[in-house]
Write a protein that holds these residues in place. Sequence first.
Motif, mmCIF file in Angstrom:
data_model
loop_
_atom_site.group_PDB
_atom_site.id
_atom_site.type_symbol
_atom_site.label_atom_id
_atom_site.label_comp_id
_atom_site.label_asym_id
_atom_site.label_seq_id
_atom_site.Cartn_x
_atom_site.Cartn_y
_atom_site.Cartn_z
ATOM 1 N N VAL A 11 0.884 -1.190 0.045
ATOM 2 C CA VAL A 11 -0.113 0.049 0.088
ATOM 3 C C VAL A 11 0.992 1.432 -0.024
ATOM 4 O O VAL A 11 1.612 1.286 0.896
ATOM 5 C CB VAL A 11 -1.014 -0.093 1.186
ATOM 6 C CG1 VAL A 11 -1.842 1.309 1.215
ATOM 7 C CG2 VAL A 11 -1.991 -1.169 1.158
ATOM 8 N N VAL A 12 0.622 2.103 -0.889
ATOM 9 C CA VAL A 12 1.504 3.376 -1.084
ATOM 10 C C VAL A 12 0.707 4.393 -0.184
ATOM 11 O O VAL A 12 -0.439 5.038 -0.822
ATOM 12 C CB VAL A 12 1.743 3.587 -2.570
ATOM 13 C CG1 VAL A 12 2.843 4.986 -2.806
ATOM 14 C CG2 VAL A 12 2.347 2.824 -3.206
ATOM 15 N N THR A 13 1.391 4.759 0.891
ATOM 16 C CA THR A 13 0.657 5.913 1.597
ATOM 17 C C THR A 13 1.775 6.978 1.567
ATOM 18 O O THR A 13 2.701 6.898 1.064
ATOM 19 C CB THR A 13 0.702 5.292 3.006
ATOM 20 O OG1 THR A 13 1.922 5.344 3.667
ATOM 21 C CG2 THR A 13 -0.193 3.931 3.168
ATOM 22 N N PRO A 14 1.355 8.185 2.196
ATOM 23 C CA PRO A 14 2.090 9.259 2.323
ATOM 24 C C PRO A 14 3.261 9.372 3.085
ATOM 25 O O PRO A 14 4.508 9.680 2.716
ATOM 26 C CB PRO A 14 1.311 10.516 2.816
ATOM 27 C CG PRO A 14 -0.177 10.118 2.449
ATOM 28 C CD PRO A 14 -0.046 8.497 2.452
ATOM 29 N N GLU A 15 3.485 7.897 3.710
ATOM 30 C CA GLU A 15 4.548 7.851 4.546
ATOM 31 C C GLU A 15 5.369 6.952 3.858
ATOM 32 O O GLU A 15 6.414 6.549 4.524
ATOM 33 C CB GLU A 15 4.159 7.330 6.128
ATOM 34 C CG GLU A 15 3.461 8.304 6.802
ATOM 35 C CD GLU A 15 1.855 8.760 6.390
ATOM 36 O OE1 GLU A 15 1.410 9.812 6.730
ATOM 37 O OE2 GLU A 15 1.441 7.745 5.909
ATOM 38 N N GLY A 16 5.044 6.377 2.861
ATOM 39 C CA GLY A 16 5.831 5.328 2.151
ATOM 40 C C GLY A 16 4.916 3.937 1.874
ATOM 41 O O GLY A 16 3.851 3.891 1.962
ATOM 42 N N GLU A 17 5.681 3.071 1.522
ATOM 43 C CA GLU A 17 5.012 1.724 1.129
ATOM 44 C C GLU A 17 5.084 0.805 2.126
ATOM 45 O O GLU A 17 5.881 0.700 2.746
ATOM 46 C CB GLU A 17 5.845 1.135 -0.147
ATOM 47 C CG GLU A 17 5.256 0.127 -0.850
ATOM 48 C CD GLU A 17 5.738 -0.657 -2.206
ATOM 49 O OE1 GLU A 17 6.062 -1.778 -2.115
ATOM 50 O OE2 GLU A 17 6.103 0.176 -2.887
ATOM 51 N N GLY A 48 -2.848 -9.084 -1.976
ATOM 52 C CA GLY A 48 -1.553 -9.993 -1.883
ATOM 53 C C GLY A 48 -0.498 -8.870 -2.196
ATOM 54 O O GLY A 48 -0.312 -7.804 -1.686
ATOM 55 N N ASP A 49 0.230 -9.420 -3.305
ATOM 56 C CA ASP A 49 1.371 -8.422 -3.573
ATOM 57 C C ASP A 49 1.232 -7.544 -4.806
ATOM 58 O O ASP A 49 1.811 -6.845 -5.107
ATOM 59 C CB ASP A 49 2.544 -9.315 -4.182
ATOM 60 C CG ASP A 49 2.899 -10.116 -3.061
ATOM 61 O OD1 ASP A 49 3.073 -9.883 -1.795
ATOM 62 O OD2 ASP A 49 3.543 -11.251 -3.314
ATOM 63 N N THR A 50 -0.011 -7.350 -5.266
ATOM 64 C CA THR A 50 -0.526 -6.330 -5.968
ATOM 65 C C THR A 50 -0.522 -4.950 -5.331
ATOM 66 O O THR A 50 -0.989 -4.987 -4.230
ATOM 67 C CB THR A 50 -2.002 -6.655 -6.887
ATOM 68 O OG1 THR A 50 -1.870 -7.738 -7.424
ATOM 69 C CG2 THR A 50 -2.208 -5.263 -7.514
ATOM 70 N N ALA A 51 -0.075 -4.013 -6.006
ATOM 71 C CA ALA A 51 0.142 -2.794 -5.001
ATOM 72 C C ALA A 51 -1.258 -2.018 -5.107
ATOM 73 O O ALA A 51 -2.060 -2.197 -5.855
ATOM 74 C CB ALA A 51 1.067 -1.853 -5.858
#
Length: 438
Positions: A11-17, A48-51
């Motif tokens: 998960v790509v959040t403002p704090e990073g992945e 799963g591993d899908t972003a």
Amino acid sequence: MVDLVVRSRRVVTPEGERAAAVLVAEGRITAVLPYDADAGAAEDVDLGDTALLPGLVDTHVHVNEPGRTEWEGFATATRAAAAGGVTTIVDMPLNSLPPTVTGEALKIKQVAATGQCHVDVGFWGGAIPGNAADLPGLHAAGVFGFKAFLADSGVPEFPPVDADQLATAMNAVDALFVVHAEDPDHLRDAASSPAYADFLASRPEGAEHAAVATAIAVARAAGRRVHILHLSAATALPLIAQARAEGVRVTAETCPHYLTLDAAGIPDGATEFKCCPPIRDTANADRLWEALADGLITCVVSDHSPCTPDLKRQDTGDFAAAWGGIASVQLGLPVIWTAARDRGHTLADVVKWMARRPADLVGLRNKGRITPGADADLVAFEPDTEFVVDAHALHHKNPVTPYAGKRLRGVVRTTWLRGRTVTGDRAGGKFLSIDEEN
């Protein structure tokens, strides 16, 4: 009550992945919890591993409806956007008829778009000679700012402004002005030719450099925000850096084609590559990438500007006669990710450039980020899957693209708009306004 949870180890959040579970209720993200959290949701999706990315925000899209709907329309443009992971677009005031230069024209465009939008849509107004008195009303009606051309726009109903007219517009309303920055005194008439080099020579770097200097000078004197659209010429970057250091509120964007395509590789007659300002060489692109990495260029947007195939003059391959515009709203994410990954950038970088910063540019604080309180605009993205671009499989109205046949990395599997899957069958987008609570 949680309506939906989407889990991903990326998960790509403002704090990073990170691995996380994103909880959604009533169209908003309510929490971002550990991946295996018990959410009790009505629908539980494990990627799963899908972003999982936030929906992209594309603040530079020409939809062209009404008036030139045969070029593009809200149904096709927004369906293409959703297929490319874009959940918010801001529509340019041209090439529709009428252009969005009065309050009445904005209403006409909104009526035309009603019931057709598969993603959320905002609108730019236009600043042209003589309409300064209309700008405060347009801004009050919710447009996100005003676009102005310093050179010929290509359509007669949207004429360019000179420095004095731009100053008059800026002094008429306290708003963001977005500027097509090419100086007409530095442009040359392109001779009829199938050679891309001949077209490129007619729009030299100096035209952008001079126009960026003009836009900055006017904004400095008026005390207004100015945003340089689709920056192509890297020679203008020091002007922007110096102005920002002096406190001028100036930002700039660039586009996938300027970052990834090379003038030297454009075949004779390949008018699908024509755009204004033009695609330049690889060394120039390298400098744009550097400016993007250090924040001098703030965002990457499509400048999706399609037309009918005949206007591209593929029959003659004449660059001078062809319409200038590249259709890419569906392909921006894989185009940029393919190149960014090769340059050592991360998905978090791409999200910053194509989601959060464009949202911030227009004040949409609840778009372009995966964080509690934001709209649940989400994208399931397979970053390692490759595909070859088939122009006829794209959703924009006319299947013309310079990316046809290119092998790219990154496939959008699912797009959610405010927590609902976008299928292309139901037009669930809404109109956005600058005066909304964001």
